[in-house]
Design a protein around this motif. Structure first.
Motif, mmCIF file in Angstrom:
data_model
loop_
_atom_site.group_PDB
_atom_site.id
_atom_site.type_symbol
_atom_site.label_atom_id
_atom_site.label_comp_id
_atom_site.label_asym_id
_atom_site.label_seq_id
_atom_site.Cartn_x
_atom_site.Cartn_y
_atom_site.Cartn_z
ATOM 1 N N SER A 139 -0.136 5.783 -1.430
ATOM 2 C CA SER A 139 1.313 5.629 -1.329
ATOM 3 C C SER A 139 1.792 5.549 0.107
ATOM 4 O O SER A 139 2.944 5.218 0.363
ATOM 5 C CB SER A 139 2.007 6.813 -2.035
ATOM 6 N N GLN A 140 0.920 5.901 1.075
ATOM 7 C CA GLN A 140 1.332 5.877 2.466
ATOM 8 C C GLN A 140 1.579 4.450 2.935
ATOM 9 O O GLN A 140 0.779 3.564 2.716
ATOM 10 C CB GLN A 140 0.249 6.531 3.324
ATOM 11 N N GLU A 141 2.709 4.228 3.588
ATOM 12 C CA GLU A 141 3.060 2.901 4.087
ATOM 13 C C GLU A 141 3.223 2.947 5.591
ATOM 14 O O GLU A 141 3.636 3.963 6.158
ATOM 15 C CB GLU A 141 4.340 2.379 3.424
ATOM 16 N N THR A 142 2.903 1.837 6.244
ATOM 17 C CA THR A 142 3.061 1.714 7.684
ATOM 18 C C THR A 142 3.857 0.449 7.973
ATOM 19 O O THR A 142 4.276 -0.271 7.056
ATOM 20 C CB THR A 142 1.689 1.628 8.383
ATOM 21 N N LYS B 23 1.764 -7.417 2.368
ATOM 22 C CA LYS B 23 2.257 -7.848 1.051
ATOM 23 C C LYS B 23 2.692 -9.312 1.087
ATOM 24 O O LYS B 23 2.446 -10.074 0.150
ATOM 25 C CB LYS B 23 3.416 -6.958 0.604
ATOM 26 N N PHE B 24 3.353 -9.700 2.187
ATOM 27 C CA PHE B 24 3.817 -11.090 2.287
ATOM 28 C C PHE B 24 2.650 -12.049 2.444
ATOM 29 O O PHE B 24 2.606 -13.103 1.798
ATOM 30 C CB PHE B 24 4.784 -11.229 3.469
ATOM 31 N N GLY C 24 3.058 -13.108 -1.004
ATOM 32 C CA GLY C 24 4.386 -13.689 -0.778
ATOM 33 C C GLY C 24 5.541 -12.757 -1.053
ATOM 34 O O GLY C 24 6.696 -13.177 -1.059
ATOM 35 N N THR C 25 5.288 -11.469 -1.276
ATOM 36 C CA THR C 25 6.355 -10.512 -1.578
ATOM 37 C C THR C 25 7.113 -10.145 -0.308
ATOM 38 O O THR C 25 6.516 -9.825 0.717
ATOM 39 C CB THR C 25 5.762 -9.235 -2.197
ATOM 40 N N TYR D 107 0.251 -13.101 12.425
ATOM 41 C CA TYR D 107 -0.861 -12.318 11.897
ATOM 42 C C TYR D 107 -1.711 -13.127 10.930
ATOM 43 O O TYR D 107 -1.260 -14.111 10.357
ATOM 44 C CB TYR D 107 -0.342 -11.063 11.168
ATOM 45 N N GLU D 108 -2.941 -12.652 10.761
ATOM 46 C CA GLU D 108 -3.872 -13.246 9.794
ATOM 47 C C GLU D 108 -4.458 -12.117 8.974
ATOM 48 O O GLU D 108 -4.758 -11.037 9.506
ATOM 49 C CB GLU D 108 -4.987 -13.990 10.527
ATOM 50 N N LEU D 109 -4.606 -12.332 7.680
ATOM 51 C CA LEU D 109 -5.174 -11.333 6.791
ATOM 52 C C LEU D 109 -6.688 -11.495 6.768
ATOM 53 O O LEU D 109 -7.204 -12.522 6.349
ATOM 54 C CB LEU D 109 -4.601 -11.501 5.380
ATOM 55 N N ILE D 110 -7.395 -10.489 7.252
ATOM 56 C CA ILE D 110 -8.859 -10.545 7.312
ATOM 57 C C ILE D 110 -9.424 -9.358 6.556
ATOM 58 O O ILE D 110 -9.242 -8.215 6.962
ATOM 59 C CB ILE D 110 -9.370 -10.501 8.775
ATOM 60 N N GLY D 111 -10.069 -9.624 5.447
ATOM 61 C CA GLY D 111 -10.747 -8.580 4.702
ATOM 62 C C GLY D 111 -9.854 -7.446 4.274
ATOM 63 O O GLY D 111 -10.257 -6.292 4.217
ATOM 64 N N GLY D 112 -8.587 -7.747 3.992
ATOM 65 C CA GLY D 112 -7.687 -6.717 3.495
ATOM 66 C C GLY D 112 -6.819 -6.091 4.567
ATOM 67 O O GLY D 112 -5.925 -5.323 4.270
ATOM 68 N N GLY D 113 -7.080 -6.361 5.854
ATOM 69 C CA GLY D 113 -6.292 -5.771 6.921
ATOM 70 C C GLY D 113 -5.594 -6.830 7.727
ATOM 71 O O GLY D 113 -5.858 -8.008 7.581
ATOM 72 N N SER D 114 -4.653 -6.431 8.608
ATOM 73 C CA SER D 114 -3.926 -7.385 9.441
ATOM 74 C C SER D 114 -4.391 -7.277 10.878
ATOM 75 O O SER D 114 -4.590 -6.183 11.403
ATOM 76 C CB SER D 114 -2.426 -7.104 9.378
ATOM 77 N N TYR D 115 -4.572 -8.415 11.507
ATOM 78 C CA TYR D 115 -4.957 -8.450 12.906
ATOM 79 C C TYR D 115 -4.079 -9.484 13.604
ATOM 80 O O TYR D 115 -3.889 -10.567 13.100
ATOM 81 C CB TYR D 115 -6.427 -8.864 13.074
ATOM 82 N N THR D 116 -3.555 -9.136 14.769
ATOM 83 C CA THR D 116 -2.746 -10.100 15.501
ATOM 84 C C THR D 116 -3.636 -11.170 16.087
ATOM 85 O O THR D 116 -4.809 -10.953 16.326
ATOM 86 C CB THR D 116 -1.978 -9.421 16.658
#
Length: 431
Positions: free
Chosen positions: A380-383, A390-391, A395-396, A414-423
């Motif tokens: 449930s923790q969000e950052t 999510k977007f 697309g949310t 950003y790019e989604l790599i393996g479930g995480g975000s990296y600038t």
């Protein structure tokens, strides 16, 4: 309305059609014969009304007699957008759904100029979307716009590796609340007249583009990454050096300062594990790793028994990490063939203040056996990353126009790599 008989008649006809263009579907296509007559007339100073222009004129007269009734959107309406592109023109129609029927709000179209005619079919559709967003800016800013399309336009515009005009258009479109939706059966004669997004003669070019993309993806899946690692331990400190070479020959040099108690053997394992983590984050599927430690290679291959408990845990960790790749090969190379990684490990073990700027430096404060890699935040923790992830994933967008716009614009970095975000400016982005 009689057929034009002079240059003045053609100019008057074009002026009247411009006044009506909001009501006319694909008007640029329908008026091309008139434009050709006008161009020839201006160049040769002779008026020549062709049979093609006469046929287009009669067709236009019939069409004007049956102009559709346009709707006016109200606040809160979601607007539908359809695009079309041909060899020489781009067109769009904006519609709103009322009582199960799609009613047009605005038709726009224009001819392509010079180099634009040589754009790929998907680039022409992207240009049509950008043209629509500029021409119908008040609608894009005041409403949610749903682009109804069968083409992979969303995928093309959201590819982080895109450069040039596509990247520029993606940034420009990022400010709008734009949603992509697959097209189903076309409702009503208006959309039937609007017809296909890409004409049949360009469909082959689109298929060729898709085939090239599939071939590129296949080559990427089969490409082999080369990994060279070396660890060093001395009284002055401990360090690891990594050189990761992409299939295209691009080298990534990486130095690690091991800020905890180590031996030469554990430093070699730390270097190998760090290199494998780097290869994972670069989405490598096939890796050929090389190290100048015979002990590490022989223990991994099972020729040497890891009697020490720490060594046994390292061997198990390497084998577990290797499962992330489709193929993983580890071989021994002499120190003379591993000079770059060897130099990096020694420099990092002493001091890394003088390393070149292109060398990535990291400090590890504990054993890789004790650390847990974090690919994504669960629970449930969000950052601050949560709405971006999510977007990018589905697309949310968050509630509220301003918050949604902020995420759309920010997510382009950003790019989604393996479930995480990296600038894009961070270390782990494919070169």
């Amino acid at each position: 309305m009689r057929s034009p008989r002079s240059l003045k008649d053609i100019q008057q006809l074009n002026g009247r059609l411009i006044a009506l263009n909001r009501f006319l579907s694909k008007v640029a296509d329908k008026t091309l014969p008139f434009m050709k007559v006008l161009k020839d007339c201006l160049q040769t100073s002779r008026f020549n009304w062709t049979t093609e222009a006469e046929a287009a004129f009669q067709e236009m007269k019939t069409y004007i007699c049956k102009l559709p009734t346009l709707a006016t959107p109200v606040p809160g309406d979601s607007l539908l957008l359809y695009l079309s592109a041909s060899k020489t023109t781009i067109s769009a129609v904006m519609m709103v759904e009322r009582e199960g029927k799609q009613i047009p709000i605005y038709f726009i179209s224009r001819t392509l100029k010079g180099p634009e005619e040589r754009y790929m079919p998907l680039e022409k559709l992207a240009l049509a979307l950008v043209f629509a967003s500029r021409r119908l800016r008040r609608y894009f800013q005041g409403h949610k716009v749903i682009l109804v399309t069968d083409q992979p336009l969303q995928k093309v515009l959201r590819k982080p590796e895109q450069t040039g005009r596509l990247a520029k258009w993606a940034v420009e479109l990022g400010e709008h609340y734009l949603e992509f939706k697959p097209r189903t059966a076309m409702k009503g004669q208006i959309l039937a007249d609007f017809l296909a997004e890409v004409p049949e003669d360009e469909e082959r070019e689109l298929l060729r583009w898709e085939a090239l993309e599939e071939e590129e993806k296949k080559r990427e899946d089969e490409a082999v990454w080369k990994l060279f690692t070396d660890g060093a331990s001395s009284e002055e400190g401990n360090g690891a050096g990594i050189t990761l070479v992409s299939p295209e020959g691009v080298e990534l040099t990486y130095a690690i300062r091991l800020d905890f108690e180590n031996t030469n053997n554990t430093a070699e394992y730390e270097a190998l594990l760090a290199g494998m983590r780097l290869a994972q984050k670069m989405k490598a599927k096939h890796v050929e790793a090389s190290t100048d430690s015979q002990l590490v290679v022989k223990q991994y291959q099972g020729e040497y028994e890891a009697k020490d408990s720490i060594m046994a845990r390292y061997v198990a960790k390497v084998k577990e990490t290797a499962k992330a790749f489709r193929t993983f090969k580890l071989e021994y190379i002499p120190r003379g063939r591993n000079r770059k990684s060897d130099a990096l490990s020694k420099l990092a073990s002493v001091a890394f203040d003088h390393l070149a700027k292109e060398v990535k430096v990291e400090v590890l404060t504990s054993l890789s056996l004790d650390t847990t890699e974090v690919a994504m935040i669960e629970g449930s923790q969000e950052t601050w990353m949560t709405p971006i992830i999510k977007f990018l994933r589905d697309g949310t967008l968050p509630e509220g126009e301003w918050a949604a716009r902020k995420i759309r614009v920010k997510a382009l970095q950003y790019e989604l790599i393996g479930g995480g975000s990296y600038t894009e400016g961070r270390t782990w982005v494919r070169p």
